[in-house]
Motif scaffolding. Structure first.
Motif, PDB file in Angstrom:
ATOM      1  N   TRP A   3       0.797  -1.271   0.025  1.00  0.00           N
ATOM      2  CA  TRP A   3       0.151  -0.170   0.028  1.00  0.00           C
ATOM      3  C   TRP A   3       0.887   1.256   0.078  1.00  0.00           C
ATOM      4  O   TRP A   3       0.415   2.302  -0.455  1.00  0.00           O
ATOM      5  CB  TRP A   3      -0.824  -0.114   1.333  1.00  0.00           C
ATOM      6  CG  TRP A   3      -2.224  -0.670   0.586  1.00  0.00           C
ATOM      7  CD1 TRP A   3      -2.309  -2.030   1.044  1.00  0.00           C
ATOM      8  CD2 TRP A   3      -3.362  -0.458   0.022  1.00  0.00           C
ATOM      9  NE1 TRP A   3      -3.667  -2.456   0.287  1.00  0.00           N
ATOM     10  CE2 TRP A   3      -4.138  -1.289  -0.126  1.00  0.00           C
ATOM     11  CE3 TRP A   3      -3.614   0.925  -0.792  1.00  0.00           C
ATOM     12  CZ2 TRP A   3      -5.118  -1.498  -0.938  1.00  0.00           C
ATOM     13  CZ3 TRP A   3      -4.783   1.110  -1.407  1.00  0.00           C
ATOM     14  CH2 TRP A   3      -5.676   0.101  -1.530  1.00  0.00           C
ATOM     15  N   ARG A  53     -17.320   3.618  -3.009  1.00  0.00           N
ATOM     16  CA  ARG A  53     -17.440   4.419  -1.783  1.00  0.00           C
ATOM     17  C   ARG A  53     -18.538   5.472  -1.989  1.00  0.00           C
ATOM     18  O   ARG A  53     -19.606   5.503  -1.179  1.00  0.00           O
ATOM     19  CB  ARG A  53     -16.273   5.046  -1.409  1.00  0.00           C
ATOM     20  CG  ARG A  53     -15.139   4.122  -0.944  1.00  0.00           C
ATOM     21  CD  ARG A  53     -13.780   4.526  -1.050  1.00  0.00           C
ATOM     22  NE  ARG A  53     -12.787   3.637  -0.309  1.00  0.00           N
ATOM     23  CZ  ARG A  53     -12.423   2.456  -0.966  1.00  0.00           C
ATOM     24  NH1 ARG A  53     -12.647   2.485  -2.149  1.00  0.00           N
ATOM     25  NH2 ARG A  53     -11.556   1.824  -0.517  1.00  0.00           N
ATOM     26  N   GLY A  73      -7.588   0.418   9.165  1.00  0.00           N
ATOM     27  CA  GLY A  73      -6.997   0.430   7.657  1.00  0.00           C
ATOM     28  C   GLY A  73      -7.881   1.606   7.115  1.00  0.00           C
ATOM     29  O   GLY A  73      -8.460   1.764   5.929  1.00  0.00           O
ATOM     30  N   GLY A  80      -6.470   4.199   5.570  1.00  0.00           N
ATOM     31  CA  GLY A  80      -5.919   4.934   4.171  1.00  0.00           C
ATOM     32  C   GLY A  80      -5.705   6.312   4.497  1.00  0.00           C
ATOM     33  O   GLY A  80      -4.939   6.945   5.610  1.00  0.00           O
ATOM     34  N   PRO A  93      -0.901   1.045   8.496  1.00  0.00           N
ATOM     35  CA  PRO A  93       0.448   0.917   8.465  1.00  0.00           C
ATOM     36  C   PRO A  93       1.342   1.550   7.474  1.00  0.00           C
ATOM     37  O   PRO A  93       2.462   1.539   7.309  1.00  0.00           O
ATOM     38  CB  PRO A  93       0.574  -0.651   8.000  1.00  0.00           C
ATOM     39  CG  PRO A  93      -0.765  -0.982   7.399  1.00  0.00           C
ATOM     40  CD  PRO A  93      -1.681  -0.390   7.910  1.00  0.00           C
ATOM     41  N   LEU A 149       0.341   7.068   3.333  1.00  0.00           N
ATOM     42  CA  LEU A 149      -1.234   7.296   3.554  1.00  0.00           C
ATOM     43  C   LEU A 149      -1.590   8.023   4.535  1.00  0.00           C
ATOM     44  O   LEU A 149      -2.373   8.927   4.514  1.00  0.00           O
ATOM     45  CB  LEU A 149      -2.067   6.112   3.234  1.00  0.00           C
ATOM     46  CG  LEU A 149      -2.058   5.165   1.859  1.00  0.00           C
ATOM     47  CD1 LEU A 149      -2.846   3.660   1.896  1.00  0.00           C
ATOM     48  CD2 LEU A 149      -2.683   5.926   0.918  1.00  0.00           C
ATOM     49  N   GLY A 195       0.122   1.793  12.482  1.00  0.00           N
ATOM     50  CA  GLY A 195       0.000   0.297  13.284  1.00  0.00           C
ATOM     51  C   GLY A 195      -1.023  -0.645  12.336  1.00  0.00           C
ATOM     52  O   GLY A 195      -1.339  -0.092  11.306  1.00  0.00           O
ATOM     53  N   ARG A 196      -0.830  -1.843  12.764  1.00  0.00           N
ATOM     54  CA  ARG A 196      -1.450  -2.921  11.960  1.00  0.00           C
ATOM     55  C   ARG A 196      -2.600  -3.345  12.866  1.00  0.00           C
ATOM     56  O   ARG A 196      -2.479  -3.440  14.022  1.00  0.00           O
ATOM     57  CB  ARG A 196      -0.253  -4.020  11.451  1.00  0.00           C
ATOM     58  CG  ARG A 196       0.764  -3.455  11.002  1.00  0.00           C
ATOM     59  CD  ARG A 196       1.774  -4.748  10.513  1.00  0.00           C
ATOM     60  NE  ARG A 196       1.238  -5.090   9.265  1.00  0.00           N
ATOM     61  CZ  ARG A 196       1.276  -4.673   8.229  1.00  0.00           C
ATOM     62  NH1 ARG A 196       2.140  -3.777   7.598  1.00  0.00           N
ATOM     63  NH2 ARG A 196       0.842  -5.231   6.994  1.00  0.00           N
ATOM     64  N   ALA A 197      -3.582  -3.903  11.916  1.00  0.00           N
ATOM     65  CA  ALA A 197      -4.472  -4.600  12.681  1.00  0.00           C
ATOM     66  C   ALA A 197      -4.446  -5.897  13.363  1.00  0.00           C
ATOM     67  O   ALA A 197      -4.980  -6.088  14.471  1.00  0.00           O
ATOM     68  CB  ALA A 197      -5.827  -5.030  11.551  1.00  0.00           C
ATOM     69  N   TYR A 241     -13.422  -0.295   6.627  1.00  0.00           N
ATOM     70  CA  TYR A 241     -14.024   0.204   5.337  1.00  0.00           C
ATOM     71  C   TYR A 241     -13.148  -0.492   4.126  1.00  0.00           C
ATOM     72  O   TYR A 241     -12.177   0.141   4.046  1.00  0.00           O
ATOM     73  CB  TYR A 241     -14.092   1.489   5.429  1.00  0.00           C
ATOM     74  CG  TYR A 241     -15.047   2.090   4.562  1.00  0.00           C
ATOM     75  CD1 TYR A 241     -15.133   1.898   3.131  1.00  0.00           C
ATOM     76  CD2 TYR A 241     -16.229   3.160   4.733  1.00  0.00           C
ATOM     77  CE1 TYR A 241     -15.971   2.231   2.137  1.00  0.00           C
ATOM     78  CE2 TYR A 241     -17.069   3.635   3.879  1.00  0.00           C
ATOM     79  CZ  TYR A 241     -17.064   3.268   2.641  1.00  0.00           C
ATOM     80  OH  TYR A 241     -17.781   3.922   1.445  1.00  0.00           O
ATOM     81  N   LEU A 242     -13.444  -1.666   3.472  1.00  0.00           N
ATOM     82  CA  LEU A 242     -12.851  -2.230   2.493  1.00  0.00           C
ATOM     83  C   LEU A 242     -11.384  -2.473   2.879  1.00  0.00           C
ATOM     84  O   LEU A 242     -10.565  -2.042   2.106  1.00  0.00           O
ATOM     85  CB  LEU A 242     -12.929  -1.358   1.117  1.00  0.00           C
ATOM     86  CG  LEU A 242     -14.439  -1.363   0.372  1.00  0.00           C
ATOM     87  CD1 LEU A 242     -14.353  -0.237  -0.573  1.00  0.00           C
ATOM     88  CD2 LEU A 242     -15.047  -2.701   0.271  1.00  0.00           C
ATOM     89  N   SER A 243     -11.215  -2.760   4.170  1.00  0.00           N
ATOM     90  CA  SER A 243      -9.857  -3.276   4.460  1.00  0.00           C
ATOM     91  C   SER A 243      -9.578  -4.554   4.988  1.00  0.00           C
ATOM     92  O   SER A 243      -8.253  -4.939   4.926  1.00  0.00           O
ATOM     93  CB  SER A 243      -9.304  -2.226   5.614  1.00  0.00           C
ATOM     94  OG  SER A 243     -10.114  -2.180   6.745  1.00  0.00           O
ATOM     95  N   ASP A 302      -7.368  -6.465   2.656  1.00  0.00           N
ATOM     96  CA  ASP A 302      -6.078  -6.105   2.647  1.00  0.00           C
ATOM     97  C   ASP A 302      -5.154  -6.669   3.595  1.00  0.00           C
ATOM     98  O   ASP A 302      -3.889  -6.389   3.841  1.00  0.00           O
ATOM     99  CB  ASP A 302      -5.884  -4.792   2.571  1.00  0.00           C
ATOM    100  CG  ASP A 302      -6.677  -4.109   1.386  1.00  0.00           C
ATOM    101  OD1 ASP A 302      -5.843  -4.507   0.127  1.00  0.00           O
ATOM    102  OD2 ASP A 302      -7.902  -3.711   1.172  1.00  0.00           O
TER     103      ASP A 302
HETATM  104  C1  LIG Z   1      -8.496  -0.499   0.157  1.00  0.00           C
HETATM  105  S1  LIG Z   1      -7.457   0.507   1.370  1.00  0.00           S
HETATM  106  C2  LIG Z   1      -8.801   1.265   2.202  1.00  0.00           C
HETATM  107  C3  LIG Z   1      -8.702   2.410   2.995  1.00  0.00           C
HETATM  108  C4  LIG Z   1      -9.740   3.250   3.447  1.00  0.00           C
HETATM  109  N1  LIG Z   1     -10.347   2.435   4.659  1.00  0.00           N
HETATM  110  C5  LIG Z   1     -10.697   3.676   2.390  1.00  0.00           C
HETATM  111  O1  LIG Z   1     -11.993   3.223   2.427  1.00  0.00           O
HETATM  112  O2  LIG Z   1     -10.582   4.759   1.693  1.00  0.00           O
HETATM  113  C6  LIG Z   1      -6.983  -0.637   2.385  1.00  0.00           C
HETATM  114  C7  LIG Z   1      -6.344   0.052   3.656  1.00  0.00           C
HETATM  115  O3  LIG Z   1      -5.976  -1.070   4.408  1.00  0.00           O
HETATM  116  C8  LIG Z   1      -4.602  -0.809   4.764  1.00  0.00           C
HETATM  117  N2  LIG Z   1      -3.797  -2.252   5.381  1.00  0.00           N
HETATM  118  C9  LIG Z   1      -3.161  -3.140   4.811  1.00  0.00           C
HETATM  119  N3  LIG Z   1      -2.842  -4.047   5.697  1.00  0.00           N
HETATM  120  C10 LIG Z   1      -3.383  -3.616   6.799  1.00  0.00           C
HETATM  121  C11 LIG Z   1      -3.002  -4.271   8.128  1.00  0.00           C
HETATM  122  N4  LIG Z   1      -2.333  -5.298   8.361  1.00  0.00           N
HETATM  123  N5  LIG Z   1      -3.588  -3.593   9.173  1.00  0.00           N
HETATM  124  C12 LIG Z   1      -4.362  -2.342   8.970  1.00  0.00           C
HETATM  125  N6  LIG Z   1      -4.387  -1.780   7.851  1.00  0.00           N
HETATM  126  C13 LIG Z   1      -3.936  -2.415   6.810  1.00  0.00           C
HETATM  127  C14 LIG Z   1      -3.824  -0.224   3.734  1.00  0.00           C
HETATM  128  O4  LIG Z   1      -2.636   0.624   4.060  1.00  0.00           O
HETATM  129  C15 LIG Z   1      -4.869   0.665   3.120  1.00  0.00           C
HETATM  130  O5  LIG Z   1      -4.819   1.913   3.478  1.00  0.00           O
END
Ligand SMILES: C[S@@+](CC[C@H](N)C(=O)[O-])C[C@H]1O[C@@H](n2cnc3c(N)ncnc32)[C@H](O)[C@@H]1O
Length: 235
Positions: free
Chosen positions: A3, A22, A46, A48, A68, A72, A87-89, A105-107, A110
């Motif tokens: 990302w 969205r 997540g 973004g 993370p 972004l 941080g990470r989930a 939200y769509l995360s 990912d």
């Molecule tokens: C499709 S984007 C969605 C961003 C935001 N929620 C939106 O709707 O605009 C996915 C997001 O998940 C994040 N992401 C990826 N791996 C992650 C993790 N392990 N923990 C948390 N977030 C993560 C990415 O950095 C990215 O910002």
């Protein structure tokens, strides 16, 4: 292929008001659920570049976006609207029972370490707290829609090829200069994992475009590929 290296292209693709999914499909029903639950302390997991947090600015007492990707997060902080945290989930840097709503939200698609992430989400929610999810459906992630896995037919219907639906697996998604790994998981995976963690399903929706304005929007309604789930911690 992560990302952070796709951050510029992602920010460009979102534009000022978010992409089609969205703006035209998910925002209204997602905001409805937040307002219906009226959380005081909300974590956007997540987040973004922080778009959903900006929609909630000043509507929630504590609003935190976690991501993370340094690039972004830097854009999110520049645009403001919430506290943005790195941080990470899989290891959420907050104490147990800090939030009464966690939004993904769509995360979820990912997040690589999904079992650890679900443990963490349940941990940081207080009793009765809600986990609000918008995700691509499993048949969408198993058909690689970004690579043209769906063909639009003359009547607006879609023809899709679904492969390995029941088997969680990673795919590389490429569109508009963005290249990231998506994690396909069937719906039964999320249902089972959340039920096993003592969560109760409180809302489910496959939202459509409310008033389709063109053939793309009508085509979406023929075969919607996003879902919303809301789960409550405990009974
Ligand atoms: C499709 S984007 C969605 C961003 C935001 N929620 C939106 O709707 O605009 C996915 C997001 O998940 C994040 N992401 C990826 N791996 C992650 C993790 N392990 N923990 C948390 N977030 C993560 C990415 O950095 C990215 O910002």
């Amino acid at each position: 292929m992560d990302w952070d290296s796709s951050a510029d292209a992602w920010i460009e693709a979102q534009g000022a008001h978010g992409d089609f999914s969205r703006r035209r499909v998910l925002d209204a029903p997602m905001l409805d659920r937040v307002y219906a639950c009226a959380p005081r302390h909300l974590l956007d997991l997540g987040c973004g570049e922080g778009r959903f947090c900006r929609l909630l600015q000043n509507k929630v007492e504590t609003l935190v976006g976690l991501d993370p990707s340094p690039a972004l997060l830097a854009k999110a902080a520049e645009r403001g609207g919430a506290q943005f945290v790195s941080g990470r989930a899989e290891a959420i840097p907050f104490a147990s029972e800090t939030f009464d709503m966690v939004v993904a939200y769509l995360s979820l698609l990912d997040i690589e370490g999904i079992e650890a992430a679900l443990d963490e989400i349940v941990r940081v929610l207080g009793p009765g707290g809600r986990f609000l999810i918008a995700n691509l459906t499993g048949f969408a992630t198993a058909s690689d829609i970004k690579a043209g896995g769906w063909r639009i037919l003359p009547d607006g219907g879609r023809e899709i090829v679904v492969r390995r639906y029941l088997e969680p697996h990673a795919t590389v998604a490429e569109w508009k200069g963005i290249t990231v790994t998506n994690w396909h998981r069937p719906l039964s995976f999320y249902m089972t994992e959340l039920l096993q963690r003592g969560m109760t399903l409180t809302h489910f929706d496959e939202p459509s475009v409310l008033h389709p304005e063109n053939s793309k929007e009508q085509a979406y309604n023929n075969a919607p590929y996003q879902l919303i789930m809301e789960w409550q911690k405990g009974p």
